[in-house]
Scaffold this active site. Structure first.
Site, PDB file in Angstrom:
ATOM      1  N   ASP A   3       0.389   3.558   0.144  1.00 49.15           N
ATOM      2  CA  ASP A   3      -1.041   3.286   0.358  1.00 49.15           C
ATOM      3  C   ASP A   3      -1.860   4.552   0.592  1.00 49.15           C
ATOM      4  O   ASP A   3      -3.071   4.539   0.400  1.00 49.15           O
ATOM      5  CB  ASP A   3      -1.231   2.302   1.516  1.00 49.15           C
ATOM      6  CG  ASP A   3      -0.856   0.882   1.126  1.00 49.15           C
ATOM      7  OD1 ASP A   3      -0.728   0.609  -0.091  1.00 49.15           O
ATOM      8  OD2 ASP A   3      -0.674   0.043   2.032  1.00 49.15           O
ATOM      9  N   LYS A  53      -5.517 -15.702  -1.837  1.00 50.05           N
ATOM     10  CA  LYS A  53      -4.764 -15.702  -0.583  1.00 50.05           C
ATOM     11  C   LYS A  53      -5.548 -16.441   0.499  1.00 50.05           C
ATOM     12  O   LYS A  53      -6.767 -16.325   0.589  1.00 50.05           O
ATOM     13  CB  LYS A  53      -4.514 -14.270  -0.112  1.00 50.05           C
ATOM     14  CG  LYS A  53      -3.654 -13.459  -1.056  1.00 50.05           C
ATOM     15  CD  LYS A  53      -3.522 -12.016  -0.605  1.00 50.05           C
ATOM     16  CE  LYS A  53      -2.673 -11.240  -1.601  1.00 50.05           C
ATOM     17  NZ  LYS A  53      -2.607  -9.831  -1.266  1.00 50.05           N
ATOM     18  N   TYR A 109       0.206 -15.369   5.339  1.00 50.39           N
ATOM     19  CA  TYR A 109      -0.694 -15.730   4.250  1.00 50.39           C
ATOM     20  C   TYR A 109      -0.005 -16.511   3.151  1.00 50.39           C
ATOM     21  O   TYR A 109       1.172 -16.356   2.887  1.00 50.39           O
ATOM     22  CB  TYR A 109      -1.411 -14.512   3.682  1.00 50.39           C
ATOM     23  CG  TYR A 109      -0.556 -13.405   3.127  1.00 50.39           C
ATOM     24  CD1 TYR A 109      -0.433 -13.210   1.752  1.00 50.39           C
ATOM     25  CD2 TYR A 109       0.096 -12.513   3.970  1.00 50.39           C
ATOM     26  CE1 TYR A 109       0.314 -12.170   1.235  1.00 50.39           C
ATOM     27  CE2 TYR A 109       0.846 -11.473   3.463  1.00 50.39           C
ATOM     28  CZ  TYR A 109       0.963 -11.307   2.098  1.00 50.39           C
ATOM     29  OH  TYR A 109       1.711 -10.276   1.591  1.00 50.39           O
ATOM     30  N   HIS A 133      -4.685  -4.078  -1.545  1.00 50.16           N
ATOM     31  CA  HIS A 133      -3.793  -4.495  -2.602  1.00 50.16           C
ATOM     32  C   HIS A 133      -4.388  -5.634  -3.418  1.00 50.16           C
ATOM     33  O   HIS A 133      -5.190  -6.414  -2.916  1.00 50.16           O
ATOM     34  CB  HIS A 133      -2.458  -4.970  -2.011  1.00 50.16           C
ATOM     35  CG  HIS A 133      -1.782  -3.957  -1.166  1.00 50.16           C
ATOM     36  ND1 HIS A 133      -1.099  -4.291  -0.029  1.00 50.16           N
ATOM     37  CD2 HIS A 133      -1.683  -2.612  -1.273  1.00 50.16           C
ATOM     38  CE1 HIS A 133      -0.591  -3.199   0.526  1.00 50.16           C
ATOM     39  NE2 HIS A 133      -0.941  -2.162  -0.212  1.00 50.16           N
TER      40      HIS A 133
END
Length: 183
Positions: free
Chosen positions: A170, A72, A132, A62
């Site tokens: 996905d 991130k 995260y 992603h």
């Protein structure tokens, strides 16, 4: 903290100093000043996310693009994952290459994935809690994805691909070549 830049410029594996004694352990997991000096960038995180997944769950790949791109800082609170960053910066000398890092509650490593990278992870333990920080807020219109098994990227997931648990979304992501990466 030890900051180790990977083959992908701007991506860092971060090894915190863990102090262990008969009570357990203590570590500083994040310090903005130490972090910014360690990666030699100014990054301000605005959102924290957490997920729980079972063995074989693959989340990714992603990214968000344009003004909503996200950096991130990822880590595993419980369990073990194979974490992946793919360079999707069109003018980068490492475009289309990936970095794989094992993150676990045992090694306490963190992985900094800057803007311009797709990100994903695969759970290798029975289950995992993944945490995260993001430096930009989620924006649905800016999200993009790349199929996990893109033959040009050729990620070694270190797992039987027939046993993966992948979301319907996905499973149908485009290849890197077909994706909507816009910077």
């Amino acid at each position: 903290m030890n900051f180790i830049e990977t083959q992908l410029k701007g991506c860092f594996v971060i090894e915190p100093k863990v102090i262990i004694d008969d009570r357990g352990y203590f570590m500083e997991s994040f310090n903005e000043d130490t972090f910014q000096k360690g990666i030699n960038q100014s990054v301000h995180f605005v959102q924290d996310n957490q997920s729980f997944s079972t063995k074989g769950v693959l989340r990714g790949l992603h990214y968000q693009c344009g003004e909503h791109a996200q950096a991130k800082l990822v880590r595993v609170l419980q369990g073990k994952v194979l974490d992946i960053a793919v360079d999707i910066r069109p003018n980068s000398s490492t475009y289309g290459r990936y970095e794989a890092v094992i993150l676990s509650d045992e090694n306490q490593k963190q992985f900094f994935v800057p803007r311009g990278f797709a990100h994903g992870f695969l759970v290798l333990s029975d289950n995992a809690t993944f945490f995260y920080k993001c430096d930009n807020f989620y924006n649905k219109q800016s999200e993009g994805g790349i199929i996990f098994n893109d033959s040009k990227i050729n990620i070694d997931w270190q797992f039987d691909l027939d046993k993966l648990i992948i979301s319907d979304k996905d499973k149908v992501q485009p290849t890197l070549e077909q994706s909507k990466v816009v910077w």
